[in-house]
Design an enzyme around this catalytic site. Structure first.
Site, mmCIF file in Angstrom:
data_model
loop_
_atom_site.group_PDB
_atom_site.id
_atom_site.type_symbol
_atom_site.label_atom_id
_atom_site.label_comp_id
_atom_site.label_asym_id
_atom_site.label_seq_id
_atom_site.Cartn_x
_atom_site.Cartn_y
_atom_site.Cartn_z
ATOM 1 N N ARG A 1 -54.415 -76.798 -10.775
ATOM 2 C CA ARG A 1 -53.450 -76.032 -9.992
ATOM 3 C C ARG A 1 -52.147 -76.774 -9.713
ATOM 4 N NH1 ARG A 1 -56.812 -73.418 -5.034
ATOM 5 N NH2 ARG A 1 -54.820 -72.382 -4.688
ATOM 6 N N HIS B 1 -56.150 -66.533 -14.975
ATOM 7 C CA HIS B 1 -55.938 -67.306 -13.739
ATOM 8 C C HIS B 1 -56.659 -66.631 -12.582
ATOM 9 C CE1 HIS B 1 -53.831 -70.589 -11.818
ATOM 10 N NE2 HIS B 1 -53.434 -69.785 -10.833
ATOM 11 N N TYR C 1 -41.101 -54.256 -7.883
ATOM 12 C CA TYR C 1 -39.703 -53.871 -8.040
ATOM 13 C C TYR C 1 -38.975 -54.674 -9.123
ATOM 14 C CZ TYR C 1 -40.502 -51.699 -3.476
ATOM 15 O OH TYR C 1 -40.993 -50.952 -2.447
#
Length: 828
Positions: A40, A86, A129
């Protein structure tokens, strides 16, 4: 009774173990720490990517969301990454995607974002968006995944596969930097300039034993996407040597008139990851707490067109420089950046020096290139094998058709073809699988041409695989191509020190009108000194060369003459102050002329004047050999023309006359030197175009003009080839006393000042000034010149590195051009 029996069976099936809580916590925490470190938080040193970043780019490559396609919703990419590769939250994936597309966060964005991707002061819009696609550099990062260049591993559930590392056509770890906090360790690597990093990699390819000093000639320091200035290079060197180091980043500012009656501090570049709103908040808090005084107003004029522009208006009577020093201490206009270069190398976290980071990337890139070449070689050999089979079959196409038609089945046809034409099973199957109509496309000539091309390709690939030098050259050439395609000029300025006095309680905000020097350097820096003591060395400054100086006072006005023939009215108080040390003034704290004055495109300062109405006026010389004396005259304007220039002409030197007996001198590109009394030039008004100064040969031009004294001055000329790139040729230098050159009348051709050697046809740079004339390279480092020679028309002596600046008496040598001037020098 039945219920009791069931409970007893469940108890018998359960297996309860007593575990020590401490041991269980240690084991669980170690497993968690391992996951954070390796899966990570830390980037791989080879491609510079964390697993989530690598998975984003790989998924977008698999989805075909490339630069030549339309944008797709970020939510679609995030869902693909989270569902297949992931197994973490969508917020973490979206944050990583957005960061790779923010031009202020990474030096070379890998994501082409569409929509609100946030700002330094605000986060992005929701992923439903915004839209995204791969940027061109991201394509270079993933190029070669289909050519067996890297290993693959199973995903979290074993149903899919993902690359262990990307091929990475450029060193992303250094170029875009990295930041991450793991368990017990963290990483923070600054972004760098792609062109500089590639230059260092290519040098390392040629010389694996290269030292840190040599590497830092190519990579002098970080290059942040937001620009700014790095103050103090000791911390940078420590970071490059050990992997850990701290340095300061300062905002790029200039002091200018923001209203007709008010000066202001204009911030155009902020330290890395610092936004304007944060600066405004800190300034307001400092004003409220009375830690900052002298500010009238703060305006954020930042927009998408002009970039960062934070205007801090200064109250009248306040020294903007002293106020700026207060702001550096009280706000994030000056910030600290700590490099902690931790990355995964062969699966282990390591703190890496600069050379180690470069070596790890090079080893990876060499392996990628070797595996790609092996893959392409196998493909080419397989195709060549099939082509040769087709050539054999087409030569006897009728027999091939007859064998196929008379065979009972495909197996028999295959065996008969193999036996009749000595084909392999692969070749026979290819012929059998081919539709008959496709044979019309193949002629023997076309197939033989393809076979020859494949054979040549195979030979080249074998040479790459078998010859380490060829392999390394290929890696270097590919890196150079990437730098050419994606490289951009450096944005962050590197300064050895701030060059400005430290603000203390004794530093007055009111500006004292003390005497000072105004200095102009060869690298374009301008500054004023904190005293008017004699300059220790006329032409030398720390890491620079002084090309013009002017004695004035801190609150006085002075004039700057430019190559466009303009005189700019300037105030000494606007200039940054540099200390006048016992050795030489340090101009590293100065500001570029373009940051201080409203210069036009291609305009640069060539001289300074006191604007004294009682002076003897100015003397100007142009590139086309025109000389002009200008009567002293001041206008109520900030700028005015002092000479009428013809199209294509420019001023190469300007000096204020203080002695009517002084001589004026020209040096031309074809090595002609002319000096004559200044009294022979009749003064003119501002609108005059001057008179003939030196007679130039065709295609020759003036490269230096100034006022000289035969009894004390020396002439420095450096010759070279006009076809070389500016600033790349060392050339041959000659130093001669000016007394060796006889004076001649104005408008004559002068005398020869330098004899060209073979391969030389022009003067690269020249100057006349008090001995000794000082030379400097583009970096500002001094260049040693040969000793003074008596022969005025002799040839030069090679110098150690290209000279780009020379000190002189009141003149400023123009920058070299690639105009291709050809000398018509007459050896007779």
């Amino acid at each position: 009774m039945a219920k009791s029996s069931v409970d007893d069976d469940r108890l018998e099936e359960e297996h309860i173990l007593d575990v020590d809580v401490t041991q269980e916590m240690e084991a669980s925490f170690l497993e968690y720490a391992y996951s954070v470190i390796y899966s990570r938080a830390l980037p791989d040193a080879r491609d510079g990517l964390k697993p989530v970043q690598r998975r984003i780019l790989f998924s977008m490559d698999e989805m075909g969301v490339r630069p030549d396609r339309g944008h797709v919703k970020c939510a679609r990419v995030v869902g693909q990454v989270m569902g297949l590769l992931h197994p973490h939250g969508d917020g973490a994936i979206y944050d990583a995607l957005v960061r790779m597309g923010q031009p202020w966060a990474v030096r070379l964005p890998l994501i082409d974002g569409h929509g609100n991707f946030g700002s330094l002061d605000a986060g992005p819009a929701a992923m439903r968006y915004t839209e995204c696609r791969m940027a061109n550099p991201a394509v270079a990062m993933t190029r070669g995944l289909d050519q067996d260049t890297v290993d693959y591993k199973p995903n979290y559930d074993g149903k899919e596969s993902e690359p262990v590392v990307l091929p990475a056509a450029f060193p992303n770890l250094l170029v875009n930097g990295a930041t991450g906090i793991a368990v017990g360790m963290a990483t923070n690597i600054a972004p760098h300039n792609l062109i500089e990093v590639v230059a260092a990699l290519r040098q390392l390819l040629r010389n694996p034993e290269i030292g840190l000093d040599e590497l830092m000639r190519h990579i002098p320091g970080p290059d942040f996407p937001t620009g700014g200035k790095i103050i103090g290079l000791d911390g940078v060197r420590d970071a490059y040597a050990t992997g850990r180091g701290t340095f300061k980043i300062r905002a790029t500012t200039r002091i200018e008139k923001v209203t007709p009656r008010r000066m202001g501090i204009v911030v155009t570049e902020l330290p890395y990851m610092i936004g304007p709103e944060k600066i405004i908040e800190q300034i307001k808090k400092g004003v409220d707490d009375k830690k900052i005084t002298g500010i009238a107003d703060v305006k954020d004029l930042t927009d998408l067109v002009n970039g960062t522009r934070l205007v801090i208006e200064v109250k009248n009577g306040i020294n903007p420089e002293a106020l700026l020093e207060q702001l550096y201490k009280a706000t994030k206009l000056e910030d600290t950046f700590a490099i902690n270069a931790v990355a995964l190398v062969e699966g282990q976290p390591r703190t890496l020096s600069l050379k180690e980071m470069l070596e790890v990337y090079l080893a990876h890139r060499i392996e990628v290139t070797l595996r790609r070449s092996t893959f392409l070689l196998n493909k080419a050999e397989e195709r060549l094998h099939l082509v040769r089979g087709l050539i054999t079959a087409i030569a006897d196409i009728d027999d091939v058709i007859a064998i196929i038609r008379t065979s009972d089945d495909a197996a028999q046809a295959r065996e008969r073809l193999i036996g009749a034409f000595d084909l392999t099973e692969v070749q026979a199957n290819y012929i059998l699988d081919m539709q008959l109509r496709r044979l019309t496309r193949y002629s023997t000539i076309e197939l033989e041409k393809e076979a020859d091309e494949l054979a040549g390709q195979i030979g080249g690939l074998r040479d790459i695989i078998d010859n380490d030098h060829v392999l390394r050259d290929l890696v270097g050439d590919e890196l150079a191509q990437v730098a050419k395609e994606f490289g951009t000029p450096r944005r962050t300025v590197l300064l050895a020190s701030s060059g400005a006095p430290t603000a203390t309680k004794a530093t007055p905000l009111e500006v004292p009108d003390d005497p000072c020097w105004v200095l102009l350097s060869g690298s374009g820096l301008v500054a004023r000194t904190d005293a008017l003591a004699p300059l220790p060395t006329e032409g030398r400054a720390a890491h620079d060369v002084v090309t013009a100086k002017l004695a004035t006072t801190a609150k006085a006005e002075f004039g700057v003459i430019t190559n466009h023939g303009r005189l700019l009215r300037c105030s000494a108080i606007e200039l940054p102050t540099v200390p006048l040390t016992a050795s030489a003034p340090n101009l590293q704290g100065g500001s570029l002329a373009a940051e201080l004055w409203p210069l036009e495109q291609g305009e640069r300062p060539v001289g300074l004047t006191t604007l004294d109405p009682d002076s003897l006026g100015l003397a100007l010389g142009t590139e086309r050999g025109i000389v002009k004396r200008v009567n002293p005259e001041q206008l109520s304007k900030d700028a005015w023309d002092v000479i009428r220039l013809e199209d294509g002409d420019q001023v190469v030197g300007a000096v204020e006359l203080t002695d009517p007996e002084v001589d004026l001198a020209f040096i031309s590109s074809d090595a002609q030197l002319l000096h004559f009394p200044a009294s022979s030039v009749r003064p003119q008004g501002r609108s005059g175009g001057g008179i003939a100064g030196i007679k130039l040969a065709p295609k020759a031009r003036v490269i230096w003009f100034g006022a000289v004294r035969s009894e004390t001055d020396e002439v420095v000329t450096i010759s070279g080839s006009s076809s070389s790139l500016p600033g790349t040729e060392t050339g041959s230098a000659k130093v001669t006393a000016l007394a060796e050159y006889p004076g001649k009348g104005r408008a004559t051709g002068g005398v020869r000042a330098h004899r060209f050697l073979k391969g030389e046809d022009t003067l690269l740079i020249a100057a006349i000034g008090p001995a000794p004339v000082v030379a400097g390279a583009a970096s500002g480092s001094p260049v040693e010149l040969p000793s003074v020679r008596g022969r005025r028309d002799g040839s030069g002596t090679p110098v150690a590195q290209p000279v780009t600046m020379l000190s002189g008496r009141g003149g400023h040598s123009p920058e070299p051009t690639d105009s291709g001037v050809q000398s018509l020098f007459d050896e007779e």
